[in-house]
Design a protein around this motif. Structure first.
Motif: not given
Length: 110
Positions: A24, A27-28, A30-32, A34-36, A39-40, A43
């Motif tokens: 958790e 994830i938080k 990397f969400d902060d 990186c851009t979507v 991250l995609q 992944e």
């Protein structure tokens, strides 16, 4: 850019990643960070590496992940000639997760 001309790595960022306590937090973070889209892409590359490591062929990986053949080739090259970063992670994941990572596009059984 030539690797020898690269700026020094920001080791503080890697220390920050190592300080994360669980999925958790990771994830938080990397969400902060990186851009979507970033991250995609990461992944997808990891999923491609995982599937290549499992012995899946290019066409199947392309179908499952939507990755281009250029991306698959680039990841394969990293697996074969890189710094064994993927290999060390795969060894650690193997006892816990013998299957594909979450959201790997598994085909449901009927």
């Amino acid at each position: 850019m030539n690797k020898s001309n690269r700026k020094p790595r920001n080791e503080l960022m890697y220390d920050a990643i190592l300080s994360l306590k669980d999925r958790e937090e990771c994830i938080k973070f990397f969400d902060d960070l990186c851009t979507v889209t970033e991250l995609q892409a990461m992944e997808q590359r990891f999923q491609v590496a995982w599937l290549l490591n499992q012995g899946m062929i290019y066409n199947e990986i392309l179908q499952v992940t939507g990755a281009s053949s250029a991306t698959i080739s680039r990841v394969k090259r990293s697996l074969e000639y890189g710094h064994d970063g993927y290999a060390s992670v795969f060894e650690r994941l193997a006892p816990e997760k013998p299957q594909e990572p979450e959201n790997a596009g598994e085909i449901s059984e009927e």
